[in-house]
Design an enzyme around this catalytic site. Structure first.
Site, PDB file in Angstrom:
ATOM      1  N   LYS A 200       0.829  -1.161   0.043  1.00 10.92           N
ATOM      2  CA  LYS A 200      -0.137  -0.014  -0.003  1.00 10.92           C
ATOM      3  C   LYS A 200       0.729   1.181   0.046  1.00 10.92           C
ATOM      4  O   LYS A 200       1.235   1.529   0.951  1.00 10.92           O
ATOM      5  CB  LYS A 200      -0.896  -0.129   1.231  1.00 10.92           C
ATOM      6  CG  LYS A 200      -2.302   0.667   1.178  1.00 10.92           C
ATOM      7  CD  LYS A 200      -2.067   2.047   0.939  1.00 10.92           C
ATOM      8  CE  LYS A 200      -1.789   3.133   1.991  1.00 10.92           C
ATOM      9  NZ  LYS A 200      -1.684   4.454   1.624  1.00 10.92           N
TER      10      LYS A 200
ATOM     11  N   GLU B  27      -0.320   7.639  -0.842  1.00  9.82           N
ATOM     12  CA  GLU B  27      -1.233   8.242  -1.780  1.00  9.82           C
ATOM     13  C   GLU B  27      -0.525   9.636  -2.393  1.00  9.82           C
ATOM     14  O   GLU B  27      -1.155   9.908  -3.442  1.00  9.82           O
ATOM     15  CB  GLU B  27      -2.614   8.349  -1.395  1.00  9.82           C
ATOM     16  CG  GLU B  27      -2.768   9.506  -0.007  1.00  9.82           C
ATOM     17  CD  GLU B  27      -2.643   8.814   1.330  1.00  9.82           C
ATOM     18  OE1 GLU B  27      -1.781   7.841   1.398  1.00  9.82           O
ATOM     19  OE2 GLU B  27      -3.268   9.367   2.223  1.00  9.82           O
TER      20      GLU B  27
ATOM     21  N   CYS C 208      13.368  10.287   8.410  1.00 14.39           N
ATOM     22  CA  CYS C 208      13.146   9.877   9.921  1.00 14.39           C
ATOM     23  C   CYS C 208      14.664   9.874  10.526  1.00 14.39           C
ATOM     24  O   CYS C 208      14.568   9.630  11.655  1.00 14.39           O
ATOM     25  CB  CYS C 208      12.558   8.476   9.929  1.00 14.39           C
ATOM     26  SG  CYS C 208      13.402   7.148   9.192  1.00 14.39           S
TER      27      CYS C 208
ATOM     28  N   GLU D 105       8.376  16.524  15.481  1.00 20.95           N
ATOM     29  CA  GLU D 105       9.196  16.095  14.263  1.00 20.95           C
ATOM     30  C   GLU D 105       8.554  17.033  13.420  1.00 20.95           C
ATOM     31  O   GLU D 105       7.577  17.055  12.795  1.00 20.95           O
ATOM     32  CB  GLU D 105       8.580  14.479  13.727  1.00 20.95           C
ATOM     33  CG  GLU D 105       9.403  14.299  12.852  1.00 20.95           C
ATOM     34  CD  GLU D 105       9.143  12.920  12.182  1.00 20.95           C
ATOM     35  OE1 GLU D 105       7.934  12.416  12.674  1.00 20.95           O
ATOM     36  OE2 GLU D 105       9.941  12.103  11.651  1.00 20.95           O
TER      37      GLU D 105
END
Ligand code: NAD
Length: 485
Positions: free
Chosen positions: A174, A177, A282, A376
């Site tokens: 997946k 998007e 990250c 973050e």
């Protein structure tokens, strides 16, 4: 629209989703409308899981030495199509072409590791009693899912695809998007490399599809990479449905800089870490803690930061909303008393007025409670805090809820060891701004940067993608009587 509408990839074919819900795909570089991505329906996922289930018996029973032949070919195809893949990755994500080239090179390294898996999953055998042997074998889990974020359209899918599939699993991917295009090319290259139909399937969608994956009875394991907020939801939902789950979340990585650090190298590393991929890694340095007087190093950090030019050696952030969020955090810190030494707000790139850019930003005198220190930021921003002692700096690092990376810059080996031992992070560095372990070492943080056991790449991923079968056999009837007879 530059490209045809994105389609799902099921059983080796691109197929339209049955749902009419869709989102635009916009290039962060200049606002170009690239495509539309479908937000697929439950029936689209069912179709993909059925294809994966059908492929699983044949693929999982194919000897691993045969399975990895696909990845030897895939590696050559990644090399052959490096330029094309890098351009697509840059276009949909906004990173620079050079950063995208490095991303595809990392995919090649990940694939090389997968080709070495036959050497690492040999199992064990021992005669545990006269004529009685125990053996262990690594067996594929079944149909597995990989849910990925926007910031590495090629690399993060390649954290999971080569290892999971080489180990005999069939996968539902997946993609994010926001960046659905590069994955389609990856699927085509794997088919060209000889991957049987149904072994890799792609289903596009948003949070509804992620929930459907976590709930699907036909999926045995779910890996997730994304923000901590969603990692928690996915981990709870997938394990609540009794699936195995490994969910990697967000980060706030601290760099501790000591006065004896080599100033030029430290400044280069700090700036490269905070600004690479526009800070959307990250493993990016989000916070720096200067211990004692490090003014001479901060001066050099500002000099280095000023060499980073949006649209030239600095890419875009993913969208306008992200740009505005980053700028708001900088503005709030300033209002609370922090000093913006290099200001990346209101960055403009000539001819790319519809792009979403934030320039390199250095903020000094940040305090641990400010938003730029706790959140973050995911932009090219370094927040500098000051302490008098190493222990005070460690207390700040230890108090942050994440735990991906922490690095120390010093020439004192004993002090470096002291800090590495006490940092609460899964990946630590000494004089390294982005301490990503390279294959065969595994990637994975601690605390709220990862939920689940094991890591997502390298040797540590083997456990997640396999089940251990233990067999006990007695072939010699004359072996004598003992407790196992
Ligand atoms: P995200 O969490 O918003 O999205 C990740 C995936 O989850 C996407 O596929 C998205 O469609 C889906 N999703 C989004 N919201 C959801 C919801 N409410 N419920 C269920 N699914 C949902 O992350 P992102 O913005 O795409 O990526 C950036 C984040 O990923 C950062 O926090 C970054 O640190 C993190 N990240 C972590 C690692 C790591 O190794 N720890 C690596 C790369 C990125």
């Amino acid at each position: 629209m530059k490209y045809a509408p994105v389609q799902n990839y099921v059983n080796g074919q691109f197929v339209a989703a049955t749902s009419s819900r869709q989102l635009p795909v916009i290039s962060p570089l200049d606002g170009t409308h690239l495509s539309v991505v479908p937000l697929s329906a439950q029936s689209d996922l069912d179709h993909a899981v059925a294809a994966a289930k059908k492929a699983f018996p044949g693929w999982s029973k194919t000897p691993i030495k045969e399975r990895v032949q696909v990845f030897f070919k895939y590696k050559s195809l990644l090399e052959k199509h490096l330029d094309e893949l890098a351009k697509l990755c840059s276009e949909e994500n906004g990173k620079t072409y050079g950063e995208s080239v490095a991303e595809i090179e990392k995919c090649i390294e990940l694939t090389e590791f997968a080709t070495s898996l036959p050497q690492l999953v040999t199992g064990e055998v021992l005669e545990v009693s006269r004529g009685v042997e125990c053996r262990t074998e690594y067996v594929a889990v079944g149909v597995v899912a990989s849910i990925v974020p926007f910031n590495f359209p090629a690399m993060v899918p390649n954290w999971t695809i080569p290892n999971a599939i080489a180990l005999g699993n069939c996968m539902i991917l997946k993609p994010s998007e926001k960046v659905p295009l590069t994955c389609g090319r990856i699927a085509q290259l794997l088919k060209e490399a000889g991957l049987p139909d149904g072994v890799l399937n792609i289903v596009h969608g948003d949070d509804t599809m992620v929930n459907a994956i976590c709930d699907h009875a036909g999926i045995e394991a779910v890996s997730f990479v994304g923000s901590t907020k969603v990692a928690k939801l996915v981990y709870q939902r997938a394990t609540g449905n009794l699936k195995r789950c490994l969910a990697l979340g967000g980060a706030k990585n601290h760099l501790l800089v000591l006065p004896d650090a080599v100033a030029g190298m430290t400044a280069q590393n700090v700036v490269a870490s905070m600004s690479g991929c526009a800070g959307q890694r990250c493993m990016a340095a989000g916070a720096m803690i200067g211990v004692g007087n490090v003014d001479h190093i901060i001066d050099k950090i500002c000099d280095e930061a000023r060499k980073i030019i949006p649209g030239e050696n600095l890419g875009a952030v993913i969208n306008r909303a992200s740009q505005e969020r980053i700028e708001r955090l900088i503005t709030e810190a300033e209002a609370q008393g922090a000093k913006v030494l290099v200001d990346g707000r209101n960055a403009k790139v000539a001819g790319k007025e519809n792009g979403s850019y934030v320039g390199p930003t250095v903020i000094d005198f940040v305090t641990p409670s400010m938003g730029v220190a706790t959140e973050e930021v995911f932009g090219p921003v370094i927040s500098i805090m000051r302490t008098n002692t190493v222990d005070e700096a460690l207390a700040i690092e230890n108090a942050n809820p994440y735990g991906n990376a922490a690095s120390v810059f010093t020439q004192n080996g004993g002090m470096a060891r002291y800090i590495v031992d006490r940092a609460s992070a899964g990946m630590t560095g000494v004089n390294v701004g982005v301490p990503v372990p390279r294959e065969p070492f595994s990637f994975g943080g601690w605390n709220e940067s990862k939920f689940g056991v094991g890591d997502i790449t390298g040797k540590s991923s083997i456990q997640f993608w396999t089940r251990l079968k233990k067999s006990t056999a007695k072939w010699n009837a004359e072996a004598g009587v003992n407790w196992m007879s």
